[in-house]
Write an enzyme that holds these catalytic residues in place. Structure first.
Site, PDB file in Angstrom:
ATOM      1  N   HIS A   9      -9.648   0.917   5.335  1.00  0.00           N
ATOM      2  CA  HIS A   9      -8.370   1.224   5.987  1.00  0.00           C
ATOM      3  C   HIS A   9      -8.621   2.203   7.134  1.00  0.00           C
ATOM      4  O   HIS A   9      -9.446   3.111   7.004  1.00  0.00           O
ATOM      5  CB  HIS A   9      -7.378   1.804   4.968  1.00  0.00           C
ATOM      6  CG  HIS A   9      -5.973   1.800   5.490  1.00  0.00           C
ATOM      7  ND1 HIS A   9      -5.534   2.715   6.414  1.00  0.00           N
ATOM      8  CD2 HIS A   9      -4.927   0.969   5.246  1.00  0.00           C
ATOM      9  CE1 HIS A   9      -4.262   2.437   6.714  1.00  0.00           C
ATOM     10  NE2 HIS A   9      -3.871   1.383   6.019  1.00  0.00           N
ATOM     11  N   GLU A  57      -5.193  -4.892  10.747  1.00  0.00           N
ATOM     12  CA  GLU A  57      -4.183  -3.854  10.926  1.00  0.00           C
ATOM     13  C   GLU A  57      -4.427  -3.111  12.244  1.00  0.00           C
ATOM     14  O   GLU A  57      -5.240  -2.169  12.291  1.00  0.00           O
ATOM     15  CB  GLU A  57      -4.238  -2.837   9.783  1.00  0.00           C
ATOM     16  CG  GLU A  57      -3.941  -3.406   8.414  1.00  0.00           C
ATOM     17  CD  GLU A  57      -3.405  -2.340   7.464  1.00  0.00           C
ATOM     18  OE1 GLU A  57      -2.390  -2.601   6.819  1.00  0.00           O
ATOM     19  OE2 GLU A  57      -3.991  -1.241   7.388  1.00  0.00           O
ATOM     20  N   SER A  89       3.606  -1.959  10.383  1.00  0.00           N
ATOM     21  CA  SER A  89       5.066  -2.009  10.588  1.00  0.00           C
ATOM     22  C   SER A  89       5.672  -3.379  10.254  1.00  0.00           C
ATOM     23  O   SER A  89       6.665  -3.784  10.876  1.00  0.00           O
ATOM     24  CB  SER A  89       5.442  -1.581  12.009  1.00  0.00           C
ATOM     25  OG  SER A  89       5.049  -0.233  12.224  1.00  0.00           O
ATOM     26  N   GLY A 107       2.859  -1.097   4.272  1.00  0.00           N
ATOM     27  CA  GLY A 107       2.905   0.334   3.966  1.00  0.00           C
ATOM     28  C   GLY A 107       4.325   0.765   3.641  1.00  0.00           C
ATOM     29  O   GLY A 107       4.839   0.544   2.538  1.00  0.00           O
ATOM     30  N   GLY A 108       5.000   1.359   4.625  1.00  0.00           N
ATOM     31  CA  GLY A 108       6.336   1.935   4.423  1.00  0.00           C
ATOM     32  C   GLY A 108       7.310   1.032   3.673  1.00  0.00           C
ATOM     33  O   GLY A 108       7.990   1.483   2.744  1.00  0.00           O
ATOM     34  N   GLU A 165      -7.013   4.666   8.107  1.00  0.00           N
ATOM     35  CA  GLU A 165      -6.808   6.081   7.748  1.00  0.00           C
ATOM     36  C   GLU A 165      -8.057   6.648   7.076  1.00  0.00           C
ATOM     37  O   GLU A 165      -8.405   7.810   7.267  1.00  0.00           O
ATOM     38  CB  GLU A 165      -5.566   6.202   6.844  1.00  0.00           C
ATOM     39  CG  GLU A 165      -4.292   5.975   7.651  1.00  0.00           C
ATOM     40  CD  GLU A 165      -3.129   5.379   6.866  1.00  0.00           C
ATOM     41  OE1 GLU A 165      -3.143   5.404   5.624  1.00  0.00           O
ATOM     42  OE2 GLU A 165      -2.191   4.873   7.527  1.00  0.00           O
ATOM     43  N   GLY A 183       2.605   2.405  10.828  1.00  0.00           N
ATOM     44  CA  GLY A 183       3.550   3.504  10.647  1.00  0.00           C
ATOM     45  C   GLY A 183       4.274   3.900  11.926  1.00  0.00           C
ATOM     46  O   GLY A 183       4.923   4.942  11.985  1.00  0.00           O
ATOM     47  N   ASN A 231       0.869  -1.182   0.000  1.00  0.00           N
ATOM     48  CA  ASN A 231       0.000   0.000   0.000  1.00  0.00           C
ATOM     49  C   ASN A 231       0.909   1.238   0.000  1.00  0.00           C
ATOM     50  O   ASN A 231       1.495   1.572   1.029  1.00  0.00           O
ATOM     51  CB  ASN A 231      -0.896  -0.033   1.248  1.00  0.00           C
ATOM     52  CG  ASN A 231      -1.749   1.214   1.384  1.00  0.00           C
ATOM     53  OD1 ASN A 231      -1.796   2.063   0.485  1.00  0.00           O
ATOM     54  ND2 ASN A 231      -2.434   1.329   2.505  1.00  0.00           N
ATOM     55  N   TRP A 232       1.012   1.858  -1.169  1.00  0.00           N
ATOM     56  CA  TRP A 232       1.927   3.015  -1.270  1.00  0.00           C
ATOM     57  C   TRP A 232       1.369   4.233  -0.534  1.00  0.00           C
ATOM     58  O   TRP A 232       2.079   5.210  -0.336  1.00  0.00           O
ATOM     59  CB  TRP A 232       2.142   3.394  -2.745  1.00  0.00           C
ATOM     60  CG  TRP A 232       2.888   2.393  -3.566  1.00  0.00           C
ATOM     61  CD1 TRP A 232       3.303   1.144  -3.208  1.00  0.00           C
ATOM     62  CD2 TRP A 232       3.314   2.572  -4.935  1.00  0.00           C
ATOM     63  NE1 TRP A 232       3.947   0.535  -4.255  1.00  0.00           N
ATOM     64  CE2 TRP A 232       3.964   1.388  -5.327  1.00  0.00           C
ATOM     65  CE3 TRP A 232       3.184   3.610  -5.865  1.00  0.00           C
ATOM     66  CZ2 TRP A 232       4.511   1.215  -6.612  1.00  0.00           C
ATOM     67  CZ3 TRP A 232       3.713   3.437  -7.148  1.00  0.00           C
ATOM     68  CH2 TRP A 232       4.370   2.251  -7.504  1.00  0.00           C
ATOM     69  N   LYS A 233       0.092   4.193  -0.177  1.00  0.00           N
ATOM     70  CA  LYS A 233      -0.585   5.359   0.420  1.00  0.00           C
ATOM     71  C   LYS A 233      -0.374   6.573  -0.494  1.00  0.00           C
ATOM     72  O   LYS A 233      -0.326   6.411  -1.704  1.00  0.00           O
ATOM     73  CB  LYS A 233      -0.101   5.582   1.860  1.00  0.00           C
ATOM     74  CG  LYS A 233      -0.227   4.295   2.693  1.00  0.00           C
ATOM     75  CD  LYS A 233      -0.109   4.507   4.166  1.00  0.00           C
ATOM     76  CE  LYS A 233      -0.306   3.166   4.872  1.00  0.00           C
ATOM     77  NZ  LYS A 233      -0.237   3.255   6.325  1.00  0.00           N
TER      78      LYS A 233
HETATM   79  P1  13P Z   1       3.067   0.471   7.673  1.00  0.00           P
HETATM   80  O1  13P Z   1       3.577  -0.821   7.091  1.00  0.00           O
HETATM   81  O2  13P Z   1       3.786   1.672   7.148  1.00  0.00           O
HETATM   82  O3  13P Z   1       2.999   0.419   9.160  1.00  0.00           O
HETATM   83  O4  13P Z   1       1.555   0.632   7.149  1.00  0.00           O
HETATM   84  C1  13P Z   1       0.680  -0.413   7.291  1.00  0.00           C
HETATM   85  C2  13P Z   1      -0.547  -0.093   6.537  1.00  0.00           C
HETATM   86  O5  13P Z   1      -1.319   0.749   6.942  1.00  0.00           O
HETATM   87  C3  13P Z   1      -0.795  -0.798   5.278  1.00  0.00           C
HETATM   88  O6  13P Z   1      -2.066  -0.565   4.808  1.00  0.00           O
END
Ligand code: 13P
Length: 253
Positions: free
Chosen positions: A98, A170, A216, A237-238, A100, A176, A9-11
């Site tokens: 998600h 999640e 993470s 994510g990251g 967010e 993050g 997930n590049w966000k």
């Molecule tokens: P991180 O891997 O950056 O913690 O993000 C997880 C995430 O929200 C994937 O959708």
């Protein structure tokens, strides 16, 4: 046997050039180091979808996903992107629910249920996210909270529809933050979710539903997480923004 899935997930990250660079690196690595039995999903921001798709081409096992879709079918909804449009661009998956989006865009359970319906109606696989805040974890009500999220937005589906859904657990406190849930904490929640699915859809469907972990996840902890019996992959994510890290995670099975 249920699918093993690693979704990146590049966000809201990466320019056009950066996205092309990352995708080219991934495609080259997938050609060099054939990834067996793992479905890889790349979920970039909307404008990247088509150019990323062109680079991915027919690379075996790699699919395209969006990070959101509209709850509406089509029409005068400025700024929205429908599941129908996404499907027409060769998108196969869509992340829904998600944390967010729940938090910053106030997406509620009813809206998410409608988005899930739209996705399924157009042949997209929803990657449905659920997870608890730190406060809820500390109060000890995390399992019932997460089960309630799944019930509210997915349990209206028929067994046939539900069998197309992927779930991603999640925990919000792990996203993050560099603070991963331990493999034991992930396993405990995934097993609880699976038995919740079994109570509604029966053991066979529950057993074939992929449940991913997100929060993470990185090359250093993926092996242990993916080694747990009910952890069927990750939503990353990251670490999905760095080709080497992402590939290492994919290879962690
Ligand atoms: P991180 O891997 O950056 O913690 O993000 C997880 C995430 O929200 C994937 O959708």
């Amino acid at each position: 046997m249920r699918k093993k899935i690693v979704a990146g997930n590049w966000k809201m990250n990466l320019s056009f050039e950066e996205g092309q660079q990352l995708t080219s690196e991934l495609v080259n690595m997938f050609k060099d180091e054939a990834i067996q039995d793992v479905v890889v999903v790349i979920n970039p921001p909307f404008p990247h979808l088509y150019p990323v798709q062109r680079l991915v081409g027919d690379t075996a096992g790699v699919f395209l996903g969006a990070q959101n879709c509209s709850d509406k079918e089509s029409g005068a909804f400025t700024g929205e992107v429908s599941a129908k449009i996404l499907a027409s661009f060769g998108v196969s998956y869509v992340i829904l629910g998600h944390s967010e989006r729940r938090e910053y865009f106030k997406e509620d359970q009813t809206l998410l249920a409608t988005k899930v319906n739209q996705a399924l109606a157009h042949g997209l696989t929803p990657i449905f996210c659920c997870g608890e805040s730190l406060e809820i974890r500390e109060s000890g009500t995390h399992e019932e909270t997460v089960k309630a999220q799944v019930t509210a937005s997915l349990f209206h589906l028929s067994p046939e529809e539900f069998s197309k859904v992927v779930i991603a657990y999640e925990p919000i406190w792990a996203i993050g933050t560099g603070k991963t849930a331990s493999a034991e904490q992930a396993q405990e929640m995934h097993a609880a979710l699976r038995s919740h699915l079994a109570s509604k859809y029966g053991q066979a469907i529950a057993e074939q539903t992929s449940i991913l972990y997100g929060g993470s996840a990185n090359p250093g902890n993926a092996k242990e997480l993916f080694g747990k019996p009910d952890v069927d992959g990750g939503l990353i994510g990251g670490a999905s923004l760095k080709s080497r890290d992402f590939i290492e995670i994919v290879k962690s099975f």
